[in-house]
Design a protein around this motif. Sequence first.
Motif, PDB file in Angstrom:
ATOM      1  N   ASP A 241      33.305  39.332  28.182  1.00 52.76           N
ATOM      2  CA  ASP A 241      34.557  40.091  28.188  1.00 52.76           C
ATOM      3  C   ASP A 241      35.648  39.203  28.765  1.00 52.76           C
ATOM      4  O   ASP A 241      35.374  38.183  29.404  1.00 52.76           O
ATOM      5  N   GLY A 242      36.889  39.586  28.519  1.00 52.48           N
ATOM      6  CA  GLY A 242      38.002  38.737  28.914  1.00 52.48           C
ATOM      7  C   GLY A 242      38.125  38.539  30.404  1.00 52.48           C
ATOM      8  O   GLY A 242      38.515  37.457  30.869  1.00 52.48           O
ATOM      9  N   LYS A 243      37.799  39.550  31.172  1.00 53.10           N
ATOM     10  CA  LYS A 243      37.927  39.466  32.628  1.00 53.10           C
ATOM     11  C   LYS A 243      37.054  38.369  33.210  1.00 53.10           C
ATOM     12  O   LYS A 243      37.392  37.760  34.237  1.00 53.10           O
ATOM     13  N   SER A 244      35.943  38.073  32.576  1.00 45.48           N
ATOM     14  CA  SER A 244      34.976  37.120  33.128  1.00 45.48           C
ATOM     15  C   SER A 244      35.322  35.664  32.848  1.00 45.48           C
ATOM     16  O   SER A 244      34.684  34.764  33.402  1.00 45.48           O
ATOM     17  N   ILE A 245      36.290  35.406  31.993  1.00 45.55           N
ATOM     18  CA  ILE A 245      36.608  34.017  31.633  1.00 45.55           C
ATOM     19  C   ILE A 245      37.015  33.241  32.880  1.00 45.55           C
ATOM     20  O   ILE A 245      37.920  33.627  33.605  1.00 45.55           O
ATOM     21  N   GLY A 246      36.299  32.161  33.141  1.00 41.19           N
ATOM     22  CA  GLY A 246      36.588  31.343  34.312  1.00 41.19           C
ATOM     23  C   GLY A 246      36.111  31.930  35.626  1.00 41.19           C
ATOM     24  O   GLY A 246      36.508  31.448  36.697  1.00 41.19           O
ATOM     25  N   PHE A 247      35.209  32.909  35.572  1.00 44.41           N
ATOM     26  CA  PHE A 247      34.750  33.585  36.788  1.00 44.41           C
ATOM     27  C   PHE A 247      34.185  32.582  37.797  1.00 44.41           C
ATOM     28  O   PHE A 247      33.270  31.829  37.503  1.00 44.41           O
ATOM     29  N   GLN A 248      34.770  32.585  38.983  1.00 46.13           N
ATOM     30  CA  GLN A 248      34.349  31.745  40.112  1.00 46.13           C
ATOM     31  C   GLN A 248      34.250  30.261  39.758  1.00 46.13           C
ATOM     32  O   GLN A 248      33.423  29.537  40.321  1.00 46.13           O
ATOM     33  N   PHE A 249      35.120  29.803  38.883  1.00 44.56           N
ATOM     34  CA  PHE A 249      35.143  28.371  38.573  1.00 44.56           C
ATOM     35  C   PHE A 249      35.525  27.549  39.802  1.00 44.56           C
ATOM     36  O   PHE A 249      34.969  26.469  40.030  1.00 44.56           O
ATOM     37  N   ALA A 250      36.480  28.034  40.589  1.00 47.81           N
ATOM     38  CA  ALA A 250      36.887  27.288  41.779  1.00 47.81           C
ATOM     39  C   ALA A 250      35.724  27.167  42.754  1.00 47.81           C
ATOM     40  O   ALA A 250      35.474  26.089  43.320  1.00 47.81           O
ATOM     41  N   GLU A 251      34.997  28.262  42.943  1.00 45.73           N
ATOM     42  CA  GLU A 251      33.849  28.248  43.850  1.00 45.73           C
ATOM     43  C   GLU A 251      32.741  27.341  43.317  1.00 45.73           C
ATOM     44  O   GLU A 251      32.095  26.600  44.084  1.00 45.73           O
ATOM     45  N   ALA A 252      32.514  27.393  42.000  1.00 41.84           N
ATOM     46  CA  ALA A 252      31.487  26.546  41.397  1.00 41.84           C
ATOM     47  C   ALA A 252      31.864  25.071  41.512  1.00 41.84           C
ATOM     48  O   ALA A 252      31.013  24.215  41.800  1.00 41.84           O
ATOM     49  N   ALA A 253      33.134  24.767  41.303  1.00 40.12           N
ATOM     50  CA  ALA A 253      33.596  23.386  41.425  1.00 40.12           C
ATOM     51  C   ALA A 253      33.469  22.894  42.868  1.00 40.12           C
ATOM     52  O   ALA A 253      33.068  21.747  43.111  1.00 40.12           O
ATOM     53  N   GLN A 254      33.801  23.757  43.820  1.00 41.09           N
ATOM     54  CA  GLN A 254      33.675  23.398  45.228  1.00 41.09           C
ATOM     55  C   GLN A 254      32.219  23.130  45.591  1.00 41.09           C
ATOM     56  O   GLN A 254      31.901  22.156  46.282  1.00 41.09           O
ATOM     57  N   MET A 255      31.328  23.992  45.118  1.00 44.34           N
ATOM     58  CA  MET A 255      29.898  23.812  45.367  1.00 44.34           C
ATOM     59  C   MET A 255      29.417  22.490  44.786  1.00 44.34           C
ATOM     60  O   MET A 255      28.698  21.724  45.443  1.00 44.34           O
ATOM     61  N   ALA A 256      29.826  22.203  43.553  1.00 42.70           N
ATOM     62  CA  ALA A 256      29.416  20.963  42.906  1.00 42.70           C
ATOM     63  C   ALA A 256      29.911  19.753  43.685  1.00 42.70           C
ATOM     64  O   ALA A 256      29.183  18.772  43.875  1.00 42.70           O
ATOM     65  N   LYS A 257      31.140  19.827  44.167  1.00 39.94           N
ATOM     66  CA  LYS A 257      31.705  18.711  44.933  1.00 39.94           C
ATOM     67  C   LYS A 257      30.944  18.524  46.239  1.00 39.94           C
ATOM     68  O   LYS A 257      30.671  17.387  46.648  1.00 39.94           O
TER      69      LYS A 257
END
Length: 277
Positions: A241-257
Amino acid sequence: MIRFPKVNLHTHTTYCDGKESVESMIQAAIAKDFVRLGFSGHVFNDFRPEDQDIWCMSPERTQKYIAEVHAMAEKYKDKIDILCGIEQDFCSNVPTDGFDYVIGSVHYTEKDGMYYCVDESPAVLEAAIREGFGGDPYALTKRFFEMEAEVVQKTNATFIGHFDLVTKFNEGNRYFDPMDNRYRNAALEAMDALIETGRPFEINTGGMYRGFRTEAYPSVQLLKDLKARGGEILLSSDSHDGKSIGFQFAEAAQMAKEIGFRTVKVFGKDGWSDFEL
């Protein structure tokens, strides 16, 4: 503020098991300032045709899907880059020629000609463990990762979808312990085989959005293993659904870093590029 690419290539619509239309998903992505959206409808499961009424596309709907995605790409070309991809299940033999990219995924474990879905429901997973694998959940996870190890070879995947999807209903170690060597050895053997293909693994936040998991796919531990082995990643929200697009990308990127990744992969019509976190 952590940087991350405004790109999502794992997107489903009402052509398969998504909740919104192609255009609605595009409009949602534009509203979130995404620069690229890739559609990845579930390919027809020729090994289980009955699934076309549940979560995959029939051959006829696939052609309509392709036509509409291309039409919408033209309509919105001045606002967002649209790609037409496909999510190919390991067990499917349907050709994927002509798509911009392919997500290679394992949704079933196969045993003696029987197919057991690992992400349909807890009841279906329990039946698979009981009926297909003699009550041994580690036998099921071993078979899952044996198939996962060959998913690129089987699907010619551009990237690897939800590597440890078999854990979808395992929150709190309900069925098995992912730190048990029986699980880890199978997972790491598959990971090593896939790294050799050069294909990146998606960090998929879709299970978190839908409330099944508290971690993305792959788990934090497996992402640490992936980093130690030299694997590469991209971000995906596996949006239905549209609301989920990019869900927690910032958090995922931070975790990866924090794990040690310095870049994530970004795919476009010109191929792969690196985005620095």
